[in-house]
Design a protein around this motif. Structure first.
Motif, PDB file in Angstrom:
ATOM      1  N   LEU A  63       0.874  -1.175   0.000  1.00  0.00           N
ATOM      2  CA  LEU A  63       0.000   0.000   0.000  1.00  0.00           C
ATOM      3  C   LEU A  63       0.910   1.224   0.000  1.00  0.00           C
ATOM      4  O   LEU A  63       1.641   1.456   0.958  1.00  0.00           O
TER       5      LEU A  63
ATOM      6  N   HIS B 205      -4.930   3.293  -2.129  1.00  0.00           N
ATOM      7  CA  HIS B 205      -4.730   1.892  -1.752  1.00  0.00           C
ATOM      8  C   HIS B 205      -5.304   1.634  -0.357  1.00  0.00           C
ATOM      9  O   HIS B 205      -5.938   0.608  -0.121  1.00  0.00           O
ATOM     10  N   TRP B 206      -5.067   2.555   0.554  1.00  0.00           N
ATOM     11  CA  TRP B 206      -5.576   2.420   1.924  1.00  0.00           C
ATOM     12  C   TRP B 206      -7.101   2.488   1.920  1.00  0.00           C
ATOM     13  O   TRP B 206      -7.769   1.686   2.563  1.00  0.00           O
ATOM     14  N   ARG B 207      -7.647   3.453   1.165  1.00  0.00           N
ATOM     15  CA  ARG B 207      -9.099   3.621   1.110  1.00  0.00           C
ATOM     16  C   ARG B 207      -9.768   2.361   0.557  1.00  0.00           C
ATOM     17  O   ARG B 207     -10.783   1.904   1.078  1.00  0.00           O
TER      18      ARG B 207
ATOM     19  N   GLU C 153     -10.002  -0.603   3.197  1.00  0.00           N
ATOM     20  CA  GLU C 153     -10.585  -0.362   4.517  1.00  0.00           C
ATOM     21  C   GLU C 153     -11.277  -1.639   5.008  1.00  0.00           C
ATOM     22  O   GLU C 153     -11.974  -2.308   4.256  1.00  0.00           O
TER      23      GLU C 153
ATOM     24  N   ILE D 254      -7.467  -1.843   8.924  1.00  0.00           N
ATOM     25  CA  ILE D 254      -7.497  -0.519   8.304  1.00  0.00           C
ATOM     26  C   ILE D 254      -8.860   0.120   8.529  1.00  0.00           C
ATOM     27  O   ILE D 254      -9.894  -0.474   8.251  1.00  0.00           O
TER      28      ILE D 254
ATOM     29  N   SER E 152      -9.510   6.578   6.120  1.00  0.00           N
ATOM     30  CA  SER E 152      -8.261   7.249   5.775  1.00  0.00           C
ATOM     31  C   SER E 152      -8.555   8.565   5.076  1.00  0.00           C
ATOM     32  O   SER E 152      -9.650   8.791   4.576  1.00  0.00           O
TER      33      SER E 152
ATOM     34  N   VAL F 131      -4.091   7.445   8.057  1.00  0.00           N
ATOM     35  CA  VAL F 131      -5.066   6.368   8.179  1.00  0.00           C
ATOM     36  C   VAL F 131      -5.270   6.055   9.654  1.00  0.00           C
ATOM     37  O   VAL F 131      -4.364   6.203  10.462  1.00  0.00           O
TER      38      VAL F 131
ATOM     39  N   PHE G 110       0.827   8.617   6.510  1.00  0.00           N
ATOM     40  CA  PHE G 110       1.423   7.814   5.437  1.00  0.00           C
ATOM     41  C   PHE G 110       2.921   8.071   5.329  1.00  0.00           C
ATOM     42  O   PHE G 110       3.685   7.169   4.990  1.00  0.00           O
TER      43      PHE G 110
END
Length: 186
Positions: A92, A97-99, A102, A120, A123, A128, A141
């Motif tokens: 990520l 990528h984080w979103r 989730e 996760i 974010s 995040v 990040f």
């Protein structure tokens, strides 16, 4: 910049807009040699994930661009094109990528060497929220050295396979209705 890096950069530049028109993000371009051929691997993604139809459409569009816009480069030697989804094995690295991940479990290595395994949460473009053993922790990040989604076979929020499902209750009700109809026929 090496010739391979220059080719990769040129492909990325040429594909970003055509793939965006399809609603796809260009996640990675890799060019490698396989004997006299080159292998061009393109990874795409979008919110909600990609389907086989998305990959097929992306393959057609990428092929058009490589054959038309980059034919002077790609036409010099044969190549094999592989278009795929981003996959869970890629780190990520971007806020999207984080979103898109989730709710998933992630292993995070921070710049200070700390390693966390967390779920996760929401974010933003800069950080995040991670659920670390039930405690929320906001992580920037910029402080993340590496983050990889962990594959879960028995995901915490998924129903267990040995738990009865509501469908069993529906089947019992259907059996009872059939019995009533049979009694009425007598």
């Amino acid at each position: 910049m090496s010739a391979a890096e220059a080719l990769t950069s040129r492909i990325e530049t040429a594909l970003t807009d055509p793939l965006a028109e399809l609603g796809l993000d260009l996640e990675a371009v890799e060019v490698s040699s396989a004997g006299k051929r080159s292998i061009v691997r393109i990874a795409v993604d979008q919110d909600g994930g990609v389907t086989l139809d998305d990959v097929a459409e992306a393959t057609r569009r990428v092929n058009e661009v490589l054959d038309d816009d980059l034919s002077d480069v790609m036409g010099k030697q044969p190549y094999t094109l592989e278009v795929t989804s981003r996959g869970v094995d890629r780190p990520l690295t971007l806020p999207r990528h984080w979103r898109r991940n989730e709710g998933r479990l992630v292993k995070v290595t921070l710049d200070d060497g700390t390693t966390l395994t967390a779920r996760i949460g929401p974010s933003t473009e800069t950080d995040v929220e991670l659920d670390v053993d039930g405690a929320d922790r906001r992580v920037a990040f910029a402080a993340v050295r590496k983050a990889l989604v962990q594959i879960e076979f028995n995901r915490k929020d998924a129903p267990a396979l040995d738990e009865p499902e509501d469908d069993a209750d529906d089947a019992d009700e259907a059996d009872e209705a059939d019995e009533e109809e049979t009694e009425d026929d007598d």
